[in-house]
Each structure stands twice: as C-alpha cells, then as structure tokens.
Motif scaffolding. Structure first.
Motif, PDB file in Angstrom:
ATOM      1  N   GLU A  54     -52.718  -3.756  55.485  1.00  0.00           N
ATOM      2  CA  GLU A  54     -51.936  -4.439  56.519  1.00  0.00           C
ATOM      3  C   GLU A  54     -50.777  -3.578  57.003  1.00  0.00           C
ATOM      4  OE1 GLU A  54     -50.597  -8.320  55.380  1.00  0.00           O
ATOM      5  OE2 GLU A  54     -52.616  -8.961  54.807  1.00  0.00           O
ATOM      6  N   TRP A  55     -50.119  -2.878  56.115  1.00  0.00           N
ATOM      7  CA  TRP A  55     -48.999  -2.046  56.554  1.00  0.00           C
ATOM      8  C   TRP A  55     -49.431  -0.607  56.797  1.00  0.00           C
ATOM      9  CZ3 TRP A  55     -47.873   2.245  53.758  1.00  0.00           C
ATOM     10  CH2 TRP A  55     -48.267   2.277  52.420  1.00  0.00           C
ATOM     11  N   TYR A  56     -50.459  -0.117  56.074  1.00  0.00           N
ATOM     12  CA  TYR A  56     -50.841   1.286  56.178  1.00  0.00           C
ATOM     13  C   TYR A  56     -51.556   1.620  57.482  1.00  0.00           C
ATOM     14  CZ  TYR A  56     -53.176   5.704  55.229  1.00  0.00           C
ATOM     15  OH  TYR A  56     -53.628   6.979  55.316  1.00  0.00           O
ATOM     16  N   LYS A  57     -52.535   0.836  57.848  1.00  0.00           N
ATOM     17  CA  LYS A  57     -53.331   1.156  59.033  1.00  0.00           C
ATOM     18  C   LYS A  57     -52.512   1.144  60.321  1.00  0.00           C
ATOM     19  CE  LYS A  57     -57.895   0.406  57.270  1.00  0.00           C
ATOM     20  NZ  LYS A  57     -59.206  -0.127  57.456  1.00  0.00           N
ATOM     21  N   PRO A  58     -51.681   0.144  60.596  1.00  0.00           N
ATOM     22  CA  PRO A  58     -50.865   0.215  61.816  1.00  0.00           C
ATOM     23  C   PRO A  58     -49.886   1.393  61.789  1.00  0.00           C
ATOM     24  CG  PRO A  58     -50.880  -2.026  60.963  1.00  0.00           C
ATOM     25  CD  PRO A  58     -51.540  -1.155  59.949  1.00  0.00           C
ATOM     26  N   SER A  59     -49.313   1.652  60.622  1.00  0.00           N
ATOM     27  CA  SER A  59     -48.378   2.767  60.492  1.00  0.00           C
ATOM     28  C   SER A  59     -49.099   4.093  60.742  1.00  0.00           C
ATOM     29  CB  SER A  59     -47.763   2.751  59.089  1.00  0.00           C
ATOM     30  OG  SER A  59     -46.953   3.870  58.893  1.00  0.00           O
ATOM     31  N   LYS A  60     -50.289   4.227  60.200  1.00  0.00           N
ATOM     32  CA  LYS A  60     -51.058   5.460  60.391  1.00  0.00           C
ATOM     33  C   LYS A  60     -51.459   5.615  61.854  1.00  0.00           C
ATOM     34  CE  LYS A  60     -55.070   8.041  58.972  1.00  0.00           C
ATOM     35  NZ  LYS A  60     -56.291   8.107  58.212  1.00  0.00           N
ATOM     36  N   ALA A  61     -51.880   4.545  62.493  1.00  0.00           N
ATOM     37  CA  ALA A  61     -52.275   4.609  63.905  1.00  0.00           C
ATOM     38  C   ALA A  61     -51.081   5.021  64.766  1.00  0.00           C
ATOM     39  CB  ALA A  61     -52.829   3.271  64.365  1.00  0.00           C
ATOM     40  N   LYS A  62     -49.923   4.451  64.490  1.00  0.00           N
ATOM     41  CA  LYS A  62     -48.713   4.785  65.247  1.00  0.00           C
ATOM     42  C   LYS A  62     -48.361   6.255  65.054  1.00  0.00           C
ATOM     43  CE  LYS A  62     -43.827   3.596  65.565  1.00  0.00           C
ATOM     44  NZ  LYS A  62     -42.741   2.799  64.975  1.00  0.00           N
ATOM     45  N   ARG A  63     -48.395   6.720  63.815  1.00  0.00           N
ATOM     46  CA  ARG A  63     -48.071   8.115  63.519  1.00  0.00           C
ATOM     47  C   ARG A  63     -49.082   9.060  64.143  1.00  0.00           C
ATOM     48  NH1 ARG A  63     -48.137   7.595  58.498  1.00  0.00           N
ATOM     49  NH2 ARG A  63     -46.212   6.435  58.404  1.00  0.00           N
ATOM     50  N   THR A  64     -50.351   8.696  64.146  1.00  0.00           N
ATOM     51  CA  THR A  64     -51.387   9.533  64.767  1.00  0.00           C
ATOM     52  C   THR A  64     -51.131   9.665  66.260  1.00  0.00           C
ATOM     53  OG1 THR A  64     -52.982   8.838  63.106  1.00  0.00           O
ATOM     54  CG2 THR A  64     -53.870   9.789  65.111  1.00  0.00           C
ATOM     55  N   ASN A  65     -50.756   8.576  66.911  1.00  0.00           N
ATOM     56  CA  ASN A  65     -50.420   8.636  68.339  1.00  0.00           C
ATOM     57  C   ASN A  65     -49.220   9.530  68.583  1.00  0.00           C
ATOM     58  OD1 ASN A  65     -52.524   6.974  69.072  1.00  0.00           O
ATOM     59  ND2 ASN A  65     -51.283   5.112  69.028  1.00  0.00           N
ATOM     60  N   GLN A  66     -48.214   9.437  67.725  1.00  0.00           N
ATOM     61  CA  GLN A  66     -47.039  10.281  67.871  1.00  0.00           C
ATOM     62  C   GLN A  66     -47.389  11.751  67.681  1.00  0.00           C
ATOM     63  OE1 GLN A  66     -44.450   8.534  64.965  1.00  0.00           O
ATOM     64  NE2 GLN A  66     -43.514   7.109  66.439  1.00  0.00           N
ATOM     65  N   ILE A  67     -48.239  12.047  66.707  1.00  0.00           N
ATOM     66  CA  ILE A  67     -48.673  13.429  66.469  1.00  0.00           C
ATOM     67  C   ILE A  67     -49.421  13.955  67.687  1.00  0.00           C
ATOM     68  CG2 ILE A  67     -50.289  14.843  65.118  1.00  0.00           C
ATOM     69  CD1 ILE A  67     -49.463  13.138  62.674  1.00  0.00           C
ATOM     70  N   ASP A  68     -50.303  13.142  68.248  1.00  0.00           N
ATOM     71  CA  ASP A  68     -51.040  13.557  69.444  1.00  0.00           C
ATOM     72  C   ASP A  68     -50.103  13.821  70.616  1.00  0.00           C
ATOM     73  OD1 ASP A  68     -53.381  13.360  68.014  1.00  0.00           O
ATOM     74  OD2 ASP A  68     -53.919  11.372  68.806  1.00  0.00           O
ATOM     75  N   ASP A  69     -49.072  12.968  70.789  1.00  0.00           N
ATOM     76  CA  ASP A  69     -48.117  13.159  71.882  1.00  0.00           C
ATOM     77  C   ASP A  69     -47.335  14.458  71.713  1.00  0.00           C
ATOM     78  OD1 ASP A  69     -48.946  10.757  72.933  1.00  0.00           O
ATOM     79  OD2 ASP A  69     -47.215   9.609  72.189  1.00  0.00           O
ATOM     80  N   VAL A  70     -46.857  14.726  70.510  1.00  0.00           N
ATOM     81  CA  VAL A  70     -46.090  15.952  70.264  1.00  0.00           C
ATOM     82  C   VAL A  70     -46.981  17.177  70.430  1.00  0.00           C
ATOM     83  CG1 VAL A  70     -44.821  17.240  68.503  1.00  0.00           C
ATOM     84  CG2 VAL A  70     -44.416  14.804  68.790  1.00  0.00           C
ATOM     85  N   THR A  71     -48.204  17.095  69.963  1.00  0.00           N
ATOM     86  CA  THR A  71     -49.139  18.211  70.120  1.00  0.00           C
ATOM     87  C   THR A  71     -49.396  18.487  71.593  1.00  0.00           C
ATOM     88  OG1 THR A  71     -50.184  17.616  68.025  1.00  0.00           O
ATOM     89  CG2 THR A  71     -51.434  19.061  69.479  1.00  0.00           C
ATOM     90  N   ALA A  72     -49.535  17.441  72.391  1.00  0.00           N
ATOM     91  CA  ALA A  72     -49.756  17.614  73.829  1.00  0.00           C
ATOM     92  C   ALA A  72     -48.537  18.261  74.490  1.00  0.00           C
ATOM     93  CB  ALA A  72     -50.060  16.274  74.488  1.00  0.00           C
ATOM     94  N   LEU A  73     -47.331  17.864  74.084  1.00  0.00           N
ATOM     95  CA  LEU A  73     -46.117  18.477  74.635  1.00  0.00           C
ATOM     96  C   LEU A  73     -46.050  19.965  74.302  1.00  0.00           C
ATOM     97  CD1 LEU A  73     -43.429  15.761  73.822  1.00  0.00           C
ATOM     98  CD2 LEU A  73     -44.233  16.441  76.086  1.00  0.00           C
ATOM     99  N   ILE A  74     -46.345  20.296  73.052  1.00  0.00           N
ATOM    100  CA  ILE A  74     -46.322  21.699  72.629  1.00  0.00           C
ATOM    101  C   ILE A  74     -47.382  22.492  73.386  1.00  0.00           C
ATOM    102  CG2 ILE A  74     -46.772  23.240  70.679  1.00  0.00           C
ATOM    103  CD1 ILE A  74     -45.499  21.055  68.891  1.00  0.00           C
ATOM    104  N   GLU A  75     -48.570  21.931  73.509  1.00  0.00           N
ATOM    105  CA  GLU A  75     -49.663  22.601  74.229  1.00  0.00           C
ATOM    106  C   GLU A  75     -49.289  22.826  75.687  1.00  0.00           C
ATOM    107  OE1 GLU A  75     -53.232  24.464  74.819  1.00  0.00           O
ATOM    108  OE2 GLU A  75     -52.426  23.784  72.911  1.00  0.00           O
ATOM    109  N   ASP A  76     -48.672  21.844  76.329  1.00  0.00           N
ATOM    110  CA  ASP A  76     -48.250  21.972  77.721  1.00  0.00           C
ATOM    111  C   ASP A  76     -47.218  23.090  77.873  1.00  0.00           C
ATOM    112  OD1 ASP A  76     -48.030  21.106  80.513  1.00  0.00           O
ATOM    113  OD2 ASP A  76     -46.009  20.433  79.893  1.00  0.00           O
TER     114      ASP A  76
END
Length: 160
Positions: free
Chosen positions: A51-73
C-alpha cells in the motif's frame, strides 16, 4: 502447544494403533490450521507494505524519468554546439554513449578474410589439449583424441 507437538513428534516415529492414528490426524489438522493463520498474516503484511511501497515507487520512477529527460535535453543542446562535450561530477557523468558490444561469428569472419591476414601458427596450449599423453613401454606416447578437429586444421595450415 507447538512445543508439545515438536516433542511428541521427536518421541514417536511409528503409529501402532488407531488411537495413535487419531491423535496424529488431529495434530496434522492443527498444524495445517496454524500454517493457514501464518499464511494469512503474511499476505496481510505484504498487502500493507504494498500500500505504501507501490505508490511511492511509482512516484519516484516518474521523478527519475523527468530528471533523466531534463539531463538528456540539456546534453543534446550542448552536444549540438560541441560534439566532444562531456561532463563529469561526483554525482555522475554525462557523455555520448559508445556501444562496445559486438556479435561475432568466427567462421564467417575467417571465411571472409584473405588468407594472408590469417595467422597460420597454432598455440601450444591448444595443441596440447588436442593430444592425450599415455605411457607405453615406459615411454610417453601421444595419441590423438580429436581427429575430426585436428585434421581439418592441419589441412588448412598446409594449404596456406
């Protein structure tokens, strides 16, 4: 109750009559009930942690993807200006990736190369593996163990 059952199981290994059989069947039923309770508790705890792990992991994965996209850009813009741009920091490195993985097909490669580029000498270690040493009349005698591999190689060497 568990301790009693463990002690009883260590003491008795053979059932001699129907009364003992009934006791063992009762013991088996109780053990299965205990196991069912433990399994239910285990599943409940897994569900609670999910209940707490999966939403937290999904949120963190989205944040990682956003930061990776910024760095790539940023890197793509800098790479357009300078094709040798590279940034190295204690937190990571940004540079152009070069692939070093190759798929080799040795037979095809050997067949495609001209004979003058091929090395025709054999490695001693590989040759020793092809021969088996055995003693005959007190002397060592070498006998082939892989004629089907050695003969084609010898023919190839003699043609070169």
């Amino acid at each position: 109750m568990n301790n009693e059952l463990v002690e009883r199981s260590e003491q008795q290994e053979v059932i001699n009559n129907e009364e003992e059989l009934a006791k063992e069947l009762y013991r088996l039923r109780k053990l299965k009930e205990e196991q069912a309770i433990e399994d239910e508790r285990y599943q409940r705890e897994i569900a609670e942690s999910n209940e707490w792990y999966k939403p937290s992991k999904a949120k963190r994965t989205n944040q990682i993807d956003d930061v990776t996209a910024l760095i790539e850009d940023y890197y793509q813009r800098r790479y357009a200006e300078d094709p040798y741009y590279r940034y190295k920091d204690r937190n990571g490195t940004v540079s152009k990736k070069t692939s070093t993985d190759y798929d080799y097909n040795d037979e095809e490669l050997i067949n495609s190369l001209p004979d003058e580029l091929l090395k025709t000498t054999a490695k001693k270690a590989e040759l020793k593996k092809l021969f088996q040493s055995e003693k005959v009349d007190g002397r060592k005698r070498l006998s082939l163990i892989m004629m089907d591999i050695l003969l084609p190689r010898m023919e190839k060497l003699s043609k070169a």
